[in-house]
Enzyme design. Structure first.
Site, PDB file in Angstrom:
ATOM      1  N   ASP A  75      -7.652  -5.866  -1.292  1.00 61.88           N
ATOM      2  CA  ASP A  75      -6.530  -5.040  -0.848  1.00 61.88           C
ATOM      3  C   ASP A  75      -6.014  -4.279  -2.062  1.00 61.88           C
ATOM      4  O   ASP A  75      -6.699  -4.171  -3.073  1.00 61.88           O
ATOM      5  CB  ASP A  75      -5.436  -5.881  -0.163  1.00 61.88           C
ATOM      6  CG  ASP A  75      -4.749  -6.867  -1.106  1.00 61.88           C
ATOM      7  OD1 ASP A  75      -5.220  -7.044  -2.255  1.00 61.88           O
ATOM      8  OD2 ASP A  75      -3.741  -7.489  -0.699  1.00 61.88           O
ATOM      9  N   HIS A 100       0.821  -1.211   0.000  1.00 61.30           N
ATOM     10  CA  HIS A 100       0.000   0.000   0.000  1.00 61.30           C
ATOM     11  C   HIS A 100       0.855   1.260   0.000  1.00 61.30           C
ATOM     12  O   HIS A 100       0.486   2.271  -0.611  1.00 61.30           O
ATOM     13  CB  HIS A 100      -0.956  -0.026   1.189  1.00 61.30           C
ATOM     14  CG  HIS A 100      -2.016  -1.074   1.054  1.00 61.30           C
ATOM     15  ND1 HIS A 100      -2.897  -1.394   2.074  1.00 61.30           N
ATOM     16  CD2 HIS A 100      -2.356  -1.880   0.014  1.00 61.30           C
ATOM     17  CE1 HIS A 100      -3.715  -2.341   1.658  1.00 61.30           C
ATOM     18  NE2 HIS A 100      -3.404  -2.648   0.416  1.00 61.30           N
TER      19      HIS A 100
END
Length: 264
Positions: free
Chosen positions: A144, A89
């Site tokens: 995700d 991320h």
């Protein structure tokens, strides 16, 4: 010494970032997530780099998370997935907010987090034979790589839910019609076309491009906050009964037998 799982090659003002685990369909494990963040930071900090092409080595762009690594005894528990998604991320955030425009060159399959890497790119070109599949819920997992944030804003909520809940495969032509990619080209022309776009962008006003990217990112809302929530959720589900069964079924090449609601 092993080859890096993400390679960075500078071609003039263009950085070619290549996911480099072709034997695993470029599935993301912890090392690749770490290397992807390092690659993003290299591109962001190198004043010579004015555009980036993100591609996958071998036949496929990215199969998503490496479920075999997630299921390994050495990585048992949710700590491994929390660490993996933290690096992944951070890499996505860096690509989204750097000055250099990012062009995804999608070959073969993009699945799970691989679709997130396509969605985070500023422009995306895919090969005519390429296909997209979210794959998370088939394995008892949750999104995700920013997919729960980026896809509804790119495709709309209903189409995003169709892909996330039904796990149907989106072929290249439909990915273009839905707005996930900008162009579909022949397999042979893919990298050439992506580099051509990047070289065009590299000649433009890098500062204005970067400011525009950040304005668009800001207008969408809090990507980073959503990715924190994604990390917490997928980590919890990966070690829960659904995720455990889903990952086992995937690795054993059988249909999952998810537990009923009362036994969760």
């Amino acid at each position: 010494m092993a080859a890096p799982t993400v390679q960075v090659e500078t071609r003039g003002a263009v950085a070619l970032v290549t996911l480099n685990r072709p034997e695993s369909g470029n599935a993301l494990n912890l090392q690749m997530a770490m290397d992807l963040l390092a690659a993003a930071m290299t591109c962001a900090s190198n004043s010579v780099v004015r555009a980036v092409v993100l591609s996958g080595a071998g036949r496929h762009f990215c199969f998503g998370g490496d479920l075999r690594a997630m299921a390994s005894r050495d990585t048992a528990g949710d700590g491994y997935i929390r660490e993996l998604t933290t690096y992944l991320h951070a890499a996505i955030s860096s690509f989204v907010r750097m000055d250099a425009p990012v062009v995804a060159a999608v070959n073969g399959t993009a699945a799970g987090a691989g679709v997130g890497l396509v969605a985070m790119a500023d422009l995306a070109v895919c090969a005519r034979s390429s296909k997209f599949n979210l794959a998370y819920t088939n394995a008892g997992l949750t999104p995700d790589a920013g997919t729960s944030f980026l896809l509804p804003r790119t495709l709309g909520v209903k189409r995003s839910m169709e892909l996330l809940l039904l796990n149907r495969t989106l072929p290249a032509a439909e990915a273009l019609a839905w707005g996930l990619v900008n162009e579909v080209v022949s397999d042979e022309q893919l990298l050439e076309r992506a580099l051509e776009l990047a070289e065009q962008l590299a000649q433009g006003p890098s500062g204005a491009y970067g400011a525009t990217k950040r304005l668009i990112a800001h207008s969408l809302g809090a990507l980073e906050s959503q990715m924190v929530l994604e990390s917490e959720t997928i980590a919890a589900h990966a070690v829960g009964p659904e995720g455990t069964e889903g990952i086992s079924a995937f690795l054993e090449k059988r249909r999952p037998r998810f537990p009923d609601k009362g036994s969760r």
